[in-house]
Design a protein around this motif. Structure first.
Motif, PDB file in Angstrom:
ATOM      1  N   LYS A 109      40.541  55.371  34.766  1.00  0.00           N
ATOM      2  CA  LYS A 109      39.821  54.242  35.357  1.00  0.00           C
ATOM      3  C   LYS A 109      40.596  52.947  35.132  1.00  0.00           C
ATOM      4  N   ILE A 110      40.631  52.125  36.160  1.00  0.00           N
ATOM      5  CA  ILE A 110      41.276  50.811  36.100  1.00  0.00           C
ATOM      6  C   ILE A 110      40.181  49.752  36.071  1.00  0.00           C
ATOM      7  N   TRP A 111      40.338  48.794  35.136  1.00  0.00           N
ATOM      8  CA  TRP A 111      39.373  47.711  34.963  1.00  0.00           C
ATOM      9  C   TRP A 111      40.096  46.378  35.102  1.00  0.00           C
ATOM     10  N   GLY A 112      39.365  45.351  35.534  1.00  0.00           N
ATOM     11  CA  GLY A 112      39.962  44.028  35.693  1.00  0.00           C
ATOM     12  C   GLY A 112      39.137  42.953  35.008  1.00  0.00           C
ATOM     13  N   SER A 113      39.823  41.914  34.494  1.00  0.00           N
ATOM     14  CA  SER A 113      39.153  40.783  33.852  1.00  0.00           C
ATOM     15  C   SER A 113      40.050  39.559  33.968  1.00  0.00           C
ATOM     16  N   ASP A 114      39.438  38.393  33.977  1.00  0.00           N
ATOM     17  CA  ASP A 114      40.198  37.152  34.068  1.00  0.00           C
ATOM     18  C   ASP A 114      40.535  36.672  32.657  1.00  0.00           C
ATOM     19  N   SER A 115      41.605  37.224  32.079  1.00  0.00           N
ATOM     20  CA  SER A 115      41.952  36.869  30.705  1.00  0.00           C
ATOM     21  C   SER A 115      42.423  35.416  30.604  1.00  0.00           C
ATOM     22  N   LYS A 116      42.901  34.823  31.704  1.00  0.00           N
ATOM     23  CA  LYS A 116      43.308  33.417  31.672  1.00  0.00           C
ATOM     24  C   LYS A 116      42.099  32.540  31.353  1.00  0.00           C
ATOM     25  N   LEU A 117      40.951  32.946  31.887  1.00  0.00           N
ATOM     26  CA  LEU A 117      39.720  32.218  31.604  1.00  0.00           C
ATOM     27  C   LEU A 117      39.379  32.323  30.122  1.00  0.00           C
ATOM     28  N   LYS A 175      35.416  44.460  34.810  1.00  0.00           N
ATOM     29  CA  LYS A 175      34.765  45.105  35.953  1.00  0.00           C
ATOM     30  C   LYS A 175      35.581  46.318  36.387  1.00  0.00           C
ATOM     31  N   HIS A 176      34.874  47.366  36.769  1.00  0.00           N
ATOM     32  CA  HIS A 176      35.534  48.574  37.258  1.00  0.00           C
ATOM     33  C   HIS A 176      36.205  48.284  38.593  1.00  0.00           C
ATOM     34  N   LEU A 177      37.485  48.644  38.710  1.00  0.00           N
ATOM     35  CA  LEU A 177      38.226  48.421  39.955  1.00  0.00           C
ATOM     36  C   LEU A 177      38.414  49.693  40.762  1.00  0.00           C
ATOM     37  N   CYS A 178      38.792  50.773  40.090  1.00  0.00           N
ATOM     38  CA  CYS A 178      38.961  52.031  40.809  1.00  0.00           C
ATOM     39  C   CYS A 178      39.057  53.191  39.822  1.00  0.00           C
TER      40      CYS A 178
END
Length: 353
Positions: free
Chosen positions: A240-248, A260-263
């Motif tokens: 599973k690939i997940w995404g997050s705005d680590s810059k924030l 958030k789950h991406l794919c």
């Protein structure tokens, strides 16, 4: 040229032999393998030892890697995990004897300078934060411990994290933030961050079946170089690939950007996926109980959200379960793998003429 357009193979450079039981994990020393410094690799095993391997660039034989040291007589049971400090001067090991050990490198020698005790039973994984000031350990006792390094090679437990309901398989720090991730037999990944007042740590997010997570044991996780994507692997045979705005998160210490789950990638391994690692070249490597290694890259042709596709598959990479894969932090196409067959293999992702 796009990677998918290259004719690539996973070429075996050398099989490293010496362990007398299954090899659980491999770790590249992050300060070696460039500027004329020979690459160095650590491996740990059910034979209660850690082996240090070093590349000899001037060696003209077919076996350029040699064992430089065997770390023994400290752990009394299986050594399950090993991790280098960011400085490359220390190696941390985690063992089924319920302890972790810190080894300091002095030339070609390694000395055990500290033993971390407190877990009730098997310690499964160990990880340094990006500054090398904190260590995390996890155990079959369902807990995650955070240790702070003090002067004189002393380590103090600063927090014990209770939240998982089963055996914790792996801990991993974010690439540049002091945020800790743990994955467990309870099918979840937990994200841990320090309280605003810095007094303690708490769980800020749980990734599980309710938010498109795994529905069986989560064995491992890894981050891409930006720290904004994470990959996880599981006994449910999915990646599973997940995404997050680590810059924030980096810009504001009191803001946590949820993952958030991406794919999801499925149907690519036949048995439990034990290990996953993301390279600097954005290639995801996976290893599984089907004795195989798989490589994946993002499919740039897909416009409606991120998607990943199989780049290369290596059947029968080992004779038994492949427990660990890790890309070199410097040589972006150099990969190491560890197996139940008691061997480590060093691979190169090479272009076929």
């Amino acid at each position: 040229m796009d990677l998918i357009d290259e004719n690539l193979e996973l070429k075996e450079i050398q099989m490293l032999q010496g362990h007398t039981d299954r090899v659980w994990s491999v770790a590249w020393n992050p300060t070696t393998g460039f500027d004329g410094i020979p690459a160095m690799l650590a491996s740990c095993s059910g034979d209660k030892t850690v082996r240090i391997w070093q590349q000899n660039p001037s060696c003209r034989s077919s076996d350029p890697w040699e064992c430089k040291a065997v770390l023994d007589e400290t752990h009394t049971r299986t050594v399950r995990s090993c991790a280098w400090s960011p400085s490359g001067k220390k190696l941390a090991t985690a063992s089924f004897d319920a302890t972790a050990a810190i080894w300091e490198r002095v030339g070609d020698d390694f000395e055990c300078v500290s033993t971390l005790e407190g877990h009730e039973n098997e310690v499964k994984s160990i990880s340094w934060n990006s500054s090398g000031t904190l260590i995390a350990t996890c155990s079959r006792d369902k807990s995650v411990w955070i240790w702070e390094e003090l002067p004189g090679n002393e380590f103090e437990c600063v927090s014990i994290l209770q939240g998982h309901t089963q055996d914790v398989k792996m801990v991993q720090w974010h690439p540049f933030l002091d945020i800790l991730y743990s994955c467990s037999y309870d099918n979840t990944i937990k994200v841990w961050a320090e309280d605003d007042d810095g007094d303690d740590w708490h769980c800020v997010q749980t990734l599980g079946e309710a938010n498109n997570g795994h529905f069986s044991t989560v064995w491992a996780l890894s981050f891409d170089t930006t720290g904004e994507k994470m990959v996880t692997c599981s006994d449910d045979l999915t990646i599973k690939i997940w995404g997050s705005d680590s810059k924030l998160m980096q810009a504001s210490g009191d803001v946590f950007a949820p993952w958030k789950h991406l794919c999801t990638l499925s149907g690519l391994h036949d048995r439990t996926i034990f290990s996953v690692h993301w390279s600097r070249e954005d290639i995801i490597a996976t290893a599984a109980a089907d004795n195989a290694i798989r490589l994946f890259i993002e499919d740039k042709d897909v416009v409606d959200g991120p998607s990943y596709k199989l780049l290369l598959k290596k059947e029968k990479a080992h004779d038994m379960d492949v427990n660990s894969v890790q890309w070199s932090s410097k040589e972006s196409r150099l990969l190491a793998s560890a197996s139940d067959d008691s061997t480590i293999k060093v691979w190169e992702l090479a272009s076929v003429p």
